[in-house]
Motif scaffolding. Structure first.
Motif, short mmCIF file in Angstrom:
data_model
loop_
_atom_site.label_atom_id
_atom_site.label_comp_id
_atom_site.label_asym_id
_atom_site.label_seq_id
_atom_site.Cartn_x
_atom_site.Cartn_y
_atom_site.Cartn_z
N ASP A 185 6.81 2.82 9.15
CA ASP A 185 6.98 4.12 9.81
C ASP A 185 8.10 3.98 10.85
OD1 ASP A 185 5.83 2.87 12.01
OD2 ASP A 185 4.46 4.50 12.44
N GLY B 4 11.68 2.76 3.97
CA GLY B 4 11.70 3.59 5.17
C GLY B 4 13.08 3.58 5.81
N ASN B 5 13.08 3.87 7.11
CA ASN B 5 11.99 4.40 7.91
C ASN B 5 12.52 5.42 8.91
OD1 ASN B 5 13.32 2.56 9.63
ND2 ASN B 5 11.44 1.96 10.66
N GLY C 279 9.89 7.66 7.56
CA GLY C 279 8.80 6.84 8.06
C GLY C 279 7.45 7.53 7.94
#
Length: 393
Positions: free
Chosen positions: A314, A334-335, A369
């Motif tokens: 994330d 990701g992110n 994320g």
């Protein structure tokens, strides 16, 4: 144009490569072509020997020209075409349990943005009905579990999931998606992780403090472990079912595992994630498995212990630090902060380039994320994909 990501990458133990950006995607009516070059550090990748989708090659460490890109919650929520379907079919379960609607919604972003991953339109709670856990997803309220199991007797009534009997529409939709997308992108399936599924089921829906499941975990752990075991066996079967019907990679969502302390994660989540991965790898050793847990910074080093191929970060974790903490044997996803998509095009471009530079060359899937936020401008999503697909290592 100056380099947007001019800071040096903190990962410095690998050969230096350069990232270039096809400036055609940054042109405005009065601007001249320009380019971005940024240095990154990575291990030397293998050379591609197949014509498989870019996403699969990247995960496996095969040489790719750019990071593959797709977005979580990519199907629906922010697209006008999806909102029109919602007006006609207001029930989420109807939309996610009808083969034709699942295929149509899953393909909406593919037809517009051509992402490198096309994810099945569904929900992690979809298997619950087939496990004798009645539920619904109500607009404005989210999931509702009608009879939350709280005792061993209740858990005994929970059936192990047989996907071909309970959700044949999932298999049918994945088969169609694979034919539609061919190998131009990877078809992605997904499942919920045992602890996250148990959280919804025990809490009776969404929760802020997870009081009910923690009370059960800490006062009657045998009850929770019994439920977690059923979810682990069931989700392993569900992953295999999705793979057998066309999914080329599967993401496991353990969104609420990060509500646990590290010690409790090791008791109530990690063993069951390991069990799923181990079971799947026995029958589908080449199927890439992705693990996502929001707010995972405190548990990051424990996530690769599950055996997954990709850890999805994330936005609260710096990508370069995440790479360093995870180690370079595991791929990352990701992110970019989903909120970035509300910014200017220049701002979006800068954040993408910064993320890619910090991730380094290879074994990186560019993504958000978290899922796309409702109200995100579609033109900004289009710009995100244009920039991402214009990157060259």
């Amino acid at each position: 144009m100056p380099c947007i990501c001019s800071r040096s990458c903190s990962i410095s133990t690998f050969p230096v490569h350069s990232i270039s950006y096809d400036s055609r995607f940054l042109r405005t009516p009065n601007s001249k072509p320009s380019s971005i070059h940024c240095s990154v550090g990575v291990a030397e990748p293998k050379v591609a020997a197949t014509a498989e989708p870019l996403l699969l090659n990247a995960v496996r460490g095969i040489n790719v020209e750019r990071p593959p890109v797709w977005l979580m919650r990519q199907a629906g929520r922010y697209m006008k075409s999806y909102q029109q379907i919602c007006e006609k079919y207001p029930s989420f379960r109807e939309r996610s349990e009808n083969v034709n609607l699942v295929v149509e919604i899953s393909l909406q972003p593919w037809k517009v943005f051509k992402p490198d991953g096309v994810i099945l339109f569904s929900d992690i709670l979809t298997p619950l009905s087939g496990m004798n856990i009645p539920f619904d997803i109500v607009k404005g309220k989210g999931p509702i579990i009608f009879n939350p199991p709280r005792t061993l007797s209740d858990v005994d009534q929970v059936r192990e999931f047989v996907p071909e009997e309970s959700v044949p529409y999932v298999g049918e939709a994945l088969t169609i998606l694979r034919k539609e997308v061919k190998d131009e992108a990877a078809v992605l399936g997904f499942v919920g992780a045992p602890f996250t599924l148990a959280s919804y089921v025990i809490e009776g829906g969404s929760s802020k403090h997870f009081t009910k499941i923690k009370r059960l975990a800490f006062s009657e752990p045998k009850v929770l472990h019994s439920l977690l075991q059923k979810f682990a066996t069931s989700m392993a079967n569900y992953v295999k079912y999705q793979a057998d019907n066309g999914a080329q990679a599967v993401q496991i969502f353990d969104s609420w595992a990060t509500e646990l302390s590290p010690a409790d994660f090791e008791e109530f989540s990690l063993p069951y994630l390991k069990q799923i991965v181990g079971s799947v790898k026995q029958t589908h050793p080449d199927l890439p498995l992705i693990l996502y847990a929001s707010g995972s910074g405190g548990l990051l080093e424990r996530l690769p212990l599950t055996g997954v191929d990709v850890v999805s970060l994330d936005w609260t974790v710096d990508m370069a630090e995440g790479r360093s903490r995870l180690g370079h044997d595991v791929a990352v996803q990701g992110n970019v902060d989903p909120g970035v998509l509300f910014g200017s095009r220049e701002f979006i471009t800068g954040r993408i380039m910064d993320t890619v530079k910090k991730a380094g060359k290879g074994k990186h899937i560019l993504n958000l994320g978290h899922g796309i936020v409702v109200g995100t401008p579609e033109e900004n999503v289009a710009h995100f994909f244009e920039v991402a697909k214009g990157i060259r290592y």
